[in-house]
Design an enzyme around this catalytic site. Structure first.
Site, PDB file in Angstrom:
ATOM      1  N   HIS A 194       1.005  -0.964  -0.249  1.00 31.24           N
ATOM      2  CA  HIS A 194       0.246   0.235   0.015  1.00 31.24           C
ATOM      3  C   HIS A 194       0.720   1.250  -0.289  1.00 31.24           C
ATOM      4  O   HIS A 194       1.767   1.219   0.977  1.00 31.24           O
ATOM      5  CB  HIS A 194      -0.860   0.218   1.103  1.00 31.24           C
ATOM      6  N   GLU A 197       1.738   3.639   2.646  1.00 34.29           N
ATOM      7  CA  GLU A 197       1.687   2.978   4.354  1.00 34.29           C
ATOM      8  C   GLU A 197       3.215   3.418   4.562  1.00 34.29           C
ATOM      9  O   GLU A 197       4.412   2.267   4.176  1.00 34.29           O
ATOM     10  CB  GLU A 197       1.411   1.524   4.520  1.00 34.29           C
ATOM     11  N   ARG A 254      -3.124   4.522  -2.408  1.00 29.44           N
ATOM     12  CA  ARG A 254      -3.010   3.477  -1.800  1.00 29.44           C
ATOM     13  C   ARG A 254      -2.342   2.428  -2.586  1.00 29.44           C
ATOM     14  O   ARG A 254      -1.882   1.431  -2.803  1.00 29.44           O
ATOM     15  CB  ARG A 254      -4.352   3.442  -1.345  1.00 29.44           C
ATOM     16  N   HIS A 324       2.245  -3.692   6.804  1.00 33.47           N
ATOM     17  CA  HIS A 324       1.513  -2.196   6.724  1.00 33.47           C
ATOM     18  C   HIS A 324       1.851  -1.358   7.978  1.00 33.47           C
ATOM     19  O   HIS A 324       2.360  -1.333   8.702  1.00 33.47           O
ATOM     20  CB  HIS A 324       0.061  -3.300   7.063  1.00 33.47           C
ATOM     21  N   GLU A 398       0.568  -4.553  11.010  1.00 37.52           N
ATOM     22  CA  GLU A 398       0.400  -3.709  11.174  1.00 37.52           C
ATOM     23  C   GLU A 398       0.766  -2.567  11.835  1.00 37.52           C
ATOM     24  O   GLU A 398       0.471  -1.913  12.590  1.00 37.52           O
ATOM     25  CB  GLU A 398      -1.401  -3.116  11.306  1.00 37.52           C
TER      26      GLU A 398
HETATM   27  O1  0X9 Z   1      -6.740  -3.886   4.104  1.00 34.71           O
HETATM   28  C1  0X9 Z   1      -5.874  -4.258   3.788  1.00 34.71           C
HETATM   29  O2  0X9 Z   1      -5.553  -4.403   3.038  1.00 34.71           O
HETATM   30  C2  0X9 Z   1      -5.063  -3.729   5.139  1.00 34.71           C
HETATM   31  N1  0X9 Z   1      -5.354  -2.517   6.372  1.00 34.71           N
HETATM   32  S1  0X9 Z   1      -4.047  -1.770   5.730  1.00 34.71           S
HETATM   33  O3  0X9 Z   1      -5.351  -0.267   6.663  1.00 34.71           O
HETATM   34  N2  0X9 Z   1      -3.855  -1.519   5.704  1.00 34.71           N
HETATM   35  O4  0X9 Z   1      -5.391  -2.176   4.345  1.00 34.71           O
HETATM   36  C3  0X9 Z   1      -5.619  -5.057   6.066  1.00 34.71           C
HETATM   37  C4  0X9 Z   1      -5.015  -6.532   5.228  1.00 34.71           C
HETATM   38  C5  0X9 Z   1      -5.194  -8.029   6.221  1.00 34.71           C
HETATM   39  N3  0X9 Z   1      -5.096  -9.109   5.560  1.00 34.71           N
HETATM   40  C6  0X9 Z   1      -5.401  -9.913   5.142  1.00 34.71           C
HETATM   41  N4  0X9 Z   1      -6.288 -10.009   4.875  1.00 34.71           N
HETATM   42  N5  0X9 Z   1      -4.317 -11.206   4.279  1.00 34.71           N
HETATM   43 ZN    ZN Z   2      -1.844  -1.989   3.479  1.00 36.65          ZN
END
Ligand code: 0X9
Ligand code: ZN
Length: 441
Positions: A194, A197, A254, A324, A398
């Site tokens: 992303h 980040e 993003r 992330h 995260e």
């Molecule tokens: O939404 C996302 O991709 C991640 N959070 S973020 O705020 N950095 O965008 C969480 C991803 C969860 N991961 C998986 N399900 N693999």
């Molecule tokens: Zn992310």
């Protein structure tokens, strides 16, 4: 009454800025921090989110993290970025809904300018990079080249391919071949899938620098590099990352940057583009959504080359971390309410890792799957690595913070983030060595 306000808000929205347009400043933008206390608050936020996704460009109003269907306690604070035109109506709807909120970033433009300065903290610099400020992709690439040039017996670089806009996607290997020529277990880490980040790649380059430059003098590091191969992909999404760095572009970008046919919106969310349960949960088929999963799995080169490189080393890789931000979560698989059979072991190791992290500066992390502590989301890296890459210890950390600054984390926090995250990485590395080492053959 409350829903009328919401409808009024979206009715007032205009399509002046599709995702993908240049967003050169965030003057007058505010970020609100809401604390949902009741299931109704959570419902309201979920409704708001779907309305916004349908009708308001993400660079005007964006909920910085999805809400999901969690209990209010589990959702925690929610950040919403709001352009000046939408602020009156948004706060009116928060008031009508009686959701406690505060302004956490009063002037987003100022916060972004602040973030781009160099902090006063002292730091070593290595190959033109330091950890007192955030760096653009060319600086990260020259840091990589410096490591390869100055530590040739320790570091090798592979260019996995080129992005849509022609940037190299680079994988580093850090390791010493074992004397007997056998295969060692390996640890994979990547960051900045992303684009916005930034703390993720800053933390990862900090740890990479440590592994390489302290090898000669630090016994712990010597052990870790002698007993493991480290694969490091510092920026998975270089095009998006470059877009967030250029002053005239968009700091809050993003996704990737590929042109989508029949749409003005560029790119897809590469953390929804892998083919493990692609488009099953928390993903979108509309190109203007920030969670657009792409037209089909691996539509994004970044995903394709990563998986090819990963699968070629699959039998070696025993741990993977895809960094992330933000929230301070150590996410375990999977993102669709299911769990791998060895989830208890993964969680036990994750708890040990975050305890070590916390011991440095008291920074607290929650451990759990996305569905348990965040929201459902499929097609992401660590789910893919667990299910298809067959990597035992597969996580998405995260990183900092929990919502004071969100994505725009002041540069003073880079080194502390590097120091504390390294403690967690060491715990997982030791576990891999104890369980799979010293050699795999
Ligand atoms: O939404 C996302 O991709 C991640 N959070 S973020 O705020 N950095 O965008 C969480 C991803 C969860 N991961 C998986 N399900 N693999
Ligand atoms: Zn992310």
């Amino acid at each position: 009454m409350r829903w009328q306000l919401l409808v009024a808000l979206v009715a007032a929205a205009t399509w002046t800025a599709a995702r993908g347009e240049v967003k050169d400043d965030f003057r007058g933008y505010k970020v609100y921090r809401l604390v949902p206390r009741t299931p109704q608050h959570v419902d309201f936020l979920n409704n708001l989110q779907s309305k916004l996704e349908e009708q308001v460009p993400v660079d005007e109003v964006e909920i910085w993290s999805d809400i999901g269907q969690l209990s209010p306690e589990a959702v925690g604070p929610v950040l919403i970025m709001v352009s000046p035109e939408h602020q009156a109506q948004m706060t009116k709807s928060f008031d009508a809904e009686k959701i406690p909120y505060e302004v956490t970033i009063a002037d987003l433009n100022k916060a972004i300018l602040e973030e781009s300065r160099r902090s006063d903290v002292r730091s070593t610099s290595s190959g033109g990079i330091s950890w007192t400020e955030y760096h653009d992709y060319p600086v990260i690439l020259s840091f990589v080249d410096f490591l390869v040039r100055d530590y040739p017996s320790l570091v090798t670089k592979t260019v996995l391919g080129q992005t849509y806009e022609g940037r190299d996607i680079v994988l580093l290997k850090i390791g010493k071949p074992p004397a007997d020529g056998k295969t060692k277990p390996a640890f994979w880490m990547d960051a900045n899938i992303h684009a916005r980040e930034w703390i993720s790649s800053a933390t990862l380059t900090y740890m990479t620098n440590k592994l390489v430059t302290e090898y000669a003098t630090n016994q712990t590091i010597q052990g870790l590099v002698n007993q493991l191969d480290w694969y490091i992909l510092p920026v998975v999404n270089p095009d998006g990352f470059a877009w967030t760095h250029n002053e005239t572009k968009n700091r809050l970008w993003r996704t990737t940057r590929k042109v989508n046919p029949y749409s003005n919106c560029l790119g897809a969310d590469p953390n929804r583009n892998y083919d493990h349960r692609w488009m099953v949960a928390g993903a979108d088929q509309k190109p203007c959504s920030n969670t657009f999963a792409g037209p089909y799995p691996y539509s994004e080169t970044e995903n394709l080359v990563l998986t090819e490189a990963y699968l070629a080393r699959q039998s070696q890789i025993k741990a993977m971390l895809s960094f992330h931000s933000y929230s301070q979560y150590w996410l375990t698989p999977f993102g669709d309410k299911t769990f791998p059979p060895d989830i208890a072991e993964l969680k036990a190791v994750a708890h040990r890792a975050v305890n070590a992290l916390t011991s440095q500066f008291g920074t607290k992390y929650k451990v759990g799957s996305p569905s348990e502590i965040l929201y459902d989301a499929t097609g992401g890296t660590h789910d893919w690595a667990k299910a298809k890459g067959l990597t035992k210890y597969s996580y998405t950390p995260e990183l900092r913070d929990t919502g004071k600054h969100g994505f725009v984390l002041p540069p003073e926090q880079i080194i502390p983030s590097g120091i504390e995250t390294w403690e967690a990485v060491k715990v997982i590395a030791d576990q891999v060595i104890a369980e799979f080492g010293p050699t795999l053959d």
